[in-house]
Scaffold this active site. Structure first.
Site, mmCIF file in Angstrom:
data_model
loop_
_atom_site.group_PDB
_atom_site.id
_atom_site.type_symbol
_atom_site.label_atom_id
_atom_site.label_comp_id
_atom_site.label_asym_id
_atom_site.label_seq_id
_atom_site.Cartn_x
_atom_site.Cartn_y
_atom_site.Cartn_z
ATOM 1 N N ASP A 119 20.276 33.346 30.926
ATOM 2 C CA ASP A 119 21.685 33.365 31.328
ATOM 3 C C ASP A 119 22.611 33.266 30.129
ATOM 4 O O ASP A 119 22.200 32.902 29.019
ATOM 5 C CB ASP A 119 21.976 32.238 32.323
ATOM 6 C CG ASP A 119 21.719 30.863 31.733
ATOM 7 O OD1 ASP A 119 20.707 30.710 31.003
ATOM 8 O OD2 ASP A 119 22.516 29.944 31.986
ATOM 9 N N GLU A 183 20.511 27.653 31.875
ATOM 10 C CA GLU A 183 20.753 26.708 30.786
ATOM 11 C C GLU A 183 22.242 26.501 30.542
ATOM 12 O O GLU A 183 22.696 25.378 30.280
ATOM 13 C CB GLU A 183 20.064 27.211 29.512
ATOM 14 C CG GLU A 183 20.002 26.187 28.379
ATOM 15 C CD GLU A 183 21.184 26.241 27.439
ATOM 16 O OE1 GLU A 183 21.281 25.368 26.571
ATOM 17 O OE2 GLU A 183 22.042 27.152 27.588
ATOM 18 N N HIS A 454 29.491 31.663 22.111
ATOM 19 C CA HIS A 454 30.369 31.258 23.215
ATOM 20 C C HIS A 454 31.815 31.677 22.973
ATOM 21 O O HIS A 454 32.722 31.225 23.683
ATOM 22 C CB HIS A 454 30.313 29.748 23.453
ATOM 23 C CG HIS A 454 29.041 29.283 24.083
ATOM 24 N ND1 HIS A 454 28.906 28.045 24.667
ATOM 25 C CD2 HIS A 454 27.836 29.880 24.230
ATOM 26 C CE1 HIS A 454 27.683 27.898 25.140
ATOM 27 N NE2 HIS A 454 27.012 29.002 24.871
#
Length: 479
Positions: A119, A183, A454
């Site tokens: 993921d 996760e 991210h």
């Protein structure tokens, strides 16, 4: 007489520091930086296709588009047909996780486990130079959400096994590979939690576990010519605290003080202006020792003489956010809510404070410190979600030694050192299954590249894709 004694005392201390530093330093002969070479499998093409699968996970599994996970599983099935023959199909594993077992020639030894996650976090396409789920390859980089975190590991691990199986060879010892589906969402129980439970039911115990983690850092510490390969041996804990204040509500035209929001703001101000005590935990001490043994002499004097320099290092580390987080449990307000109208004084104001716990700290110790620091009976402090710090893995055994040697073979210019991870990984969910759990991503990066994780324009270099596949091939073949 006193005036003579003091300078003599300082000279003796300096002589001891210099002597200890020289005695503890190691002189490792280093070769030129390794250049990645192709293995015949076009990993970057497969990775680009994997990035196109929008496998964004959510804490509420009902919000996750599981069709995208099905797309990714189908891609891996067709891209790595030999690996697919070793996939475990037990329903207990879960429909969107993957577990493989590659049986080794020597079955007398405990198996090892490689793990990563399928993921990714979400992405605001407006902020990206290249669309986050298009898998664009440009000027030596593959752009896309998950290209680095951490579909790189998924593709590289399977590429390595596929390459080995094509030679009709088997690894020396048995390897398990586990890819979880949640996760990034952290609180979901669909991924590594299910896989770990399955392993426990099978009475499996692993000689070591390797998950995503630190990278081979370039120019991370000023003055270090060598790259620094940081291997996570522990993770900080995670705790959310809810702060609540209730007062009399009213109209903003006739305010009565103090208000709920004002009192809450004072509490937050106190938490921001007083930090928890600094501590040098075992992973940080190990990191300083390893860097001191091979780094510039000035750093060696600081890092190898903590009996004298610990206070100075704590002071210096406190001035930089990343280093500060390595030496203390951090407490930071992240969410606040009160009235939803500008002319209404709220009856209740709440805030969420996020805490990251050093090994040795607990929910109780953090809660006690926060309560004492706020020092107000008007503020209620309630613990919410808590994950304790992970165990600290051993570094004095064969597993860490072999991992270090494999890293140096792929990245010969690097100093390998344990360190404390600030974030959380799936690795901690397997800590009852092994005493040797490590967190390392085989990629050479500077700070600007790591900061893309991210964030907009996450990417991975094509060189790193090839290096990662070579690292895992080496690791699997010779363990």
């Amino acid at each position: 007489m006193l005036f003579l004694f003091f300078p003599i005392f300082l000279l003796v201390i300096l002589a001891v520091v210099v002597f200890r530093t020289i005695a503890m330093r190691t002189h490792t002969k280093r070769t030129a930086t390794h250049t990645a070479s192709k293995t015949g499998i076009e990993e970057e093409t497969i990775l680009a296709e994997a990035v196109m699968c929008r496998t964004v996970s959510h804490a509420d599994p009902n919000l996750t588009d599981w069709n995208e996970f099905s797309r990714l599983l189908a891609l891996l099935e067709t891209s790595f047909p030999l690996c697919s023959k070793h996939k475990i199909t037990d329903k207990a594993i879960g429909p969107y996780n993957l577990v493989y077992c590659f049986t080794g020639e020597d079955k007398s030894r405990e198996p090892a486990l490689l793990t990563a996650h399928l993921d990714v976090v979400g992405a605001n396409e407006q902020e990206w130079t290249h669309p986050p789920f298009d898998g664009v390859i440009e000027e030596g980089f593959l752009y896309g959400r998950g290209s680095f975190d951490c579909k790189l590991q998924v593709i590289s691990i399977l590429s390595a096994f596929e390459h080995i199986l094509k030679t009709e060879k088997h690894p020396k010892h048995t390897w398990y590979v586990a890819f979880g589906c949640d996760e990034e969402s952290n609180s979901s129980k669909e991924g590594a939690v299910r896989i770990a439970r399955y392993f426990q039911e099978q009475a499996l115990h692993f000689s070591f576990v390797l998950d995503e983690g630190g990278v081979v850092s370039q120019k991370y510490i000023k003055g270090f010519e060598q790259s620094i390969a940081v291997v996570g041996v522990a993770e900080k804990g995670y705790l959310d605290l809810e702060l609540t204040v209730e007062r009399t509500a009213g109209h903003s035209s006739t305010p009565a003080f103090p208000t709920a929001l004002g009192t809450l703001s004072q509490a937050i101000h106190k938490l921001e202006n007083k930090q928890m005590p600094a501590k040098l935990t075992p992973p940080v001490k190990q990191m300083l020792t390893n860097l001191g043994k091979e780094g510039p002499f000035a750093y060696s004097m600081l890092f190898l003489n903590l009996w004298l320099t610990a206070g100075l290092l704590k002071f210096v580390f406190s001035k930089q956010a990343t280093l500060n987080a390595a030496i203390r449990s951090t407490i930071v307000p992240t969410v606040i809510s009160a009235s939803d109208k500008s002319n209404v004084i709220a009856k209740k104001a709440t805030a969420i404070v996020n805490c990251r716990l050093l090994p040795g700290d607990t929910q109780e110790s953090i809660l006690s410190w926060v309560t004492r620091t706020i020092a107000s009976d008007s503020v209620r402090v309630k613990p919410m979600h808590c994950t304790p710090p992970s165990h600290i893995s051993k570094t004095d055994g064969e597993a860490f030694s072999y991992l270090s040697e494999t890293i140096k073979m792929t990245f010969p210019d690097s100093i390998v050192t344990p360190y404390l991870m600030m974030g959380a990984t799936d690795a901690r969910k397997y800590q009852n299954l092994s005493d040797y759990i490590y967190r390392f991503t085989p990629a050479r990066m500077d700070r600007s590249e790591v900061d893309r994780m991210h964030a907009p324009d996450e990417r991975i270099s094509l060189e790193n894709i090839s290096l990662a596949q070579q690292f895992y091939t080496q690791l699997i073949t010779y363990w």
